[in-house]
Motif scaffolding. Structure first.
Motif, PDB file in Angstrom:
ATOM      1  N   ALA A  86      59.048 -83.447  12.616  1.00 41.09           N
ATOM      2  CA  ALA A  86      59.071 -84.899  12.801  1.00 41.09           C
ATOM      3  C   ALA A  86      58.973 -85.612  11.462  1.00 41.09           C
ATOM      4  CB  ALA A  86      57.938 -85.328  13.731  1.00 41.09           C
ATOM      5  N   ASN A  87      58.104 -85.137  10.587  1.00 40.84           N
ATOM      6  CA  ASN A  87      57.974 -85.758   9.268  1.00 40.84           C
ATOM      7  C   ASN A  87      59.244 -85.590   8.441  1.00 40.84           C
ATOM      8  OD1 ASN A  87      55.449 -86.976   9.398  1.00 40.84           O
ATOM      9  ND2 ASN A  87      54.378 -85.110   8.810  1.00 40.84           N
ATOM     10  N   ILE A  88      59.876 -84.439   8.540  1.00 42.70           N
ATOM     11  CA  ILE A  88      61.143 -84.233   7.833  1.00 42.70           C
ATOM     12  C   ILE A  88      62.213 -85.169   8.405  1.00 42.70           C
ATOM     13  CG2 ILE A  88      63.018 -82.595   7.377  1.00 42.70           C
ATOM     14  CD1 ILE A  88      60.539 -82.033   5.715  1.00 42.70           C
ATOM     15  N   GLY A  89      62.264 -85.287   9.737  1.00 41.86           N
ATOM     16  CA  GLY A  89      63.259 -86.163  10.365  1.00 41.86           C
ATOM     17  C   GLY A  89      63.087 -87.614   9.974  1.00 41.86           C
ATOM     18  N   TYR A 102      63.913 -87.972   6.309  1.00 45.42           N
ATOM     19  CA  TYR A 102      65.356 -87.939   6.092  1.00 45.42           C
ATOM     20  C   TYR A 102      65.953 -89.339   6.221  1.00 45.42           C
ATOM     21  CZ  TYR A 102      70.242 -86.601   7.036  1.00 45.42           C
ATOM     22  OH  TYR A 102      71.606 -86.478   7.008  1.00 45.42           O
ATOM     23  N   ILE A 103      65.581 -90.037   7.284  1.00 47.18           N
ATOM     24  CA  ILE A 103      66.073 -91.407   7.480  1.00 47.18           C
ATOM     25  C   ILE A 103      65.507 -92.336   6.403  1.00 47.18           C
ATOM     26  CG2 ILE A 103      66.075 -93.383   9.072  1.00 47.18           C
ATOM     27  CD1 ILE A 103      67.868 -90.971   9.920  1.00 47.18           C
ATOM     28  N   LYS A 104      64.245 -92.157   6.084  1.00 46.95           N
ATOM     29  CA  LYS A 104      63.588 -92.993   5.068  1.00 46.95           C
ATOM     30  C   LYS A 104      64.266 -92.821   3.711  1.00 46.95           C
ATOM     31  CE  LYS A 104      58.842 -93.952   3.573  1.00 46.95           C
ATOM     32  NZ  LYS A 104      57.453 -93.511   3.818  1.00 46.95           N
ATOM     33  N   LEU A 122      67.981 -89.525  -4.826  1.00 45.13           N
ATOM     34  CA  LEU A 122      67.558 -89.660  -3.429  1.00 45.13           C
ATOM     35  C   LEU A 122      68.562 -89.000  -2.486  1.00 45.13           C
ATOM     36  CD1 LEU A 122      66.246 -93.327  -3.610  1.00 45.13           C
ATOM     37  CD2 LEU A 122      64.847 -91.258  -3.354  1.00 45.13           C
ATOM     38  N   GLU A 123      69.832 -89.094  -2.805  1.00 43.70           N
ATOM     39  CA  GLU A 123      70.856 -88.424  -1.992  1.00 43.70           C
ATOM     40  C   GLU A 123      70.666 -86.908  -2.024  1.00 43.70           C
ATOM     41  OE1 GLU A 123      75.696 -88.219  -1.388  1.00 43.70           O
ATOM     42  OE2 GLU A 123      74.886 -89.337  -3.086  1.00 43.70           O
ATOM     43  N   SER A 124      70.354 -86.361  -3.190  1.00 41.95           N
ATOM     44  CA  SER A 124      70.136 -84.914  -3.280  1.00 41.95           C
ATOM     45  C   SER A 124      68.929 -84.498  -2.433  1.00 41.95           C
ATOM     46  CB  SER A 124      69.947 -84.479  -4.735  1.00 41.95           C
ATOM     47  OG  SER A 124      68.682 -84.858  -5.242  1.00 41.95           O
ATOM     48  N   LEU A 125      67.919 -85.355  -2.377  1.00 46.15           N
ATOM     49  CA  LEU A 125      66.743 -85.042  -1.563  1.00 46.15           C
ATOM     50  C   LEU A 125      67.072 -85.066  -0.076  1.00 46.15           C
ATOM     51  CD1 LEU A 125      63.800 -86.888  -3.330  1.00 46.15           C
ATOM     52  CD2 LEU A 125      64.275 -84.438  -3.285  1.00 46.15           C
ATOM     53  N   TYR A 126      67.782 -86.096   0.395  1.00 43.74           N
ATOM     54  CA  TYR A 126      68.044 -86.110   1.835  1.00 43.74           C
ATOM     55  C   TYR A 126      69.009 -85.017   2.241  1.00 43.74           C
ATOM     56  CZ  TYR A 126      72.112 -89.449   1.483  1.00 43.74           C
ATOM     57  OH  TYR A 126      73.288 -90.097   1.209  1.00 43.74           O
ATOM     58  N   ASP A 127      69.902 -84.614   1.342  1.00 45.05           N
ATOM     59  CA  ASP A 127      70.755 -83.458   1.642  1.00 45.05           C
ATOM     60  C   ASP A 127      69.897 -82.200   1.829  1.00 45.05           C
ATOM     61  OD1 ASP A 127      73.120 -84.914   1.578  1.00 45.05           O
ATOM     62  OD2 ASP A 127      73.630 -84.309  -0.481  1.00 45.05           O
ATOM     63  N   HIS A 163      67.387 -92.072   3.221  1.00 52.16           N
ATOM     64  CA  HIS A 163      68.639 -92.827   3.306  1.00 52.16           C
ATOM     65  C   HIS A 163      68.371 -94.310   3.052  1.00 52.16           C
ATOM     66  CE1 HIS A 163      70.522 -89.290   5.147  1.00 52.16           C
ATOM     67  NE2 HIS A 163      71.668 -89.884   4.906  1.00 52.16           N
ATOM     68  N   ASN A 164      67.334 -94.840   3.670  1.00 50.64           N
ATOM     69  CA  ASN A 164      66.967 -96.244   3.490  1.00 50.64           C
ATOM     70  C   ASN A 164      66.748 -96.526   2.000  1.00 50.64           C
ATOM     71  OD1 ASN A 164      65.611 -98.762   3.397  1.00 50.64           O
ATOM     72  ND2 ASN A 164      64.551 -98.382   5.313  1.00 50.64           N
ATOM     73  N   LEU A 165      65.947 -95.692   1.353  1.00 55.91           N
ATOM     74  CA  LEU A 165      65.682 -95.881  -0.079  1.00 55.91           C
ATOM     75  C   LEU A 165      66.958 -95.737  -0.899  1.00 55.91           C
ATOM     76  CD1 LEU A 165      62.335 -93.890  -0.329  1.00 55.91           C
ATOM     77  CD2 LEU A 165      62.601 -96.382  -0.554  1.00 55.91           C
ATOM     78  N   HIS A 166      67.760 -94.755  -0.571  1.00 50.23           N
ATOM     79  CA  HIS A 166      69.030 -94.493  -1.266  1.00 50.23           C
ATOM     80  C   HIS A 166      69.947 -95.717  -1.200  1.00 50.23           C
ATOM     81  CE1 HIS A 166      72.803 -92.325  -2.181  1.00 50.23           C
ATOM     82  NE2 HIS A 166      73.287 -92.799  -1.045  1.00 50.23           N
ATOM     83  N   TRP A 167      70.048 -96.321  -0.033  1.00 50.95           N
ATOM     84  CA  TRP A 167      70.925 -97.474   0.142  1.00 50.95           C
ATOM     85  C   TRP A 167      70.346 -98.748  -0.465  1.00 50.95           C
ATOM     86  CZ3 TRP A 167      71.162 -95.863   5.889  1.00 50.95           C
ATOM     87  CH2 TRP A 167      72.125 -94.877   6.071  1.00 50.95           C
ATOM     88  N   ASN A 168      69.038 -98.846  -0.511  1.00 44.68           N
ATOM     89  CA  ASN A 168      68.401-100.116  -0.861  1.00 44.68           C
ATOM     90  C   ASN A 168      67.684-100.136  -2.200  1.00 44.68           C
ATOM     91  OD1 ASN A 168      69.042-101.752   1.483  1.00 44.68           O
ATOM     92  ND2 ASN A 168      67.867-100.230   2.614  1.00 44.68           N
TER      93      ASN A 168
END
Length: 147
Positions: free
Chosen positions: A15-18, A21-23, A43-48, A25-30
């Protein structure tokens, strides 16, 4: 910690990873700031990488006859990593948020590894070892970027 508690802890980790993962993306975009491109790409490398961690951990549960949490609703009900609002985030703050979340995940993986060792669940212990090693590297990167 018995097998049922270990499964519960692995699902909390998923759950924390999920949510993380979304968080990410939020940081990556914003993310905003003078180092936008470098932080954005990091940040993209981390969510990948989080996608692989999510899959490996869920598969570990399935291999052992357990059901992994697999929905956003399920993640949000048990995650300790919190979501972010949709808004611009200064690059330093984005890195600080990411660092705090990775430290939480490292600590959770350490707890799972210890419990897995106690129950001779070597596949879980070994998986957590790999995750802990990666968290240590990313935490070092983040601390270096924030210095």
């Amino acid at each position: 910690m018995n097998q049922q508690e270990l499964t519960k802890e692995l699902n909390s980790y998923i759950a924390n990873i999920g949510v993380g993962y979304i968080k990410l993306h939020n940081l990556h975009w914003n993310v905003v700031g003078s180092q936008f491109k470098a932080v954005h790409e990091y940040l993209e490398s981390l969510y990948d990488a989080f996608a692989d961690v999510l899959d490996e951990t869920a598969e570990l549960l399935k291999i052992n006859g357990e059901q992994p949490v697999a929905s956003l609703k399920g993640y949000l009900a048990i995650a300790t990593i919190k979501e972010l609002d949709d808004a611009a985030v200064d690059q330093k703050k984005a890195l600080e948020i990411t660092l705090a979340d990775l430290e939480l995940l490292r600590d959770q993986a350490l707890k799972i590894r210890k419990a897995a060792n106690e129950h001779d669940c070597f596949s879980a212990a070994n998986l957590m070892e790999d995750h802990i090693e990666n968290y240590a590297k990313q935490i070092w990167f983040l601390r270096s970027m924030l210095a």
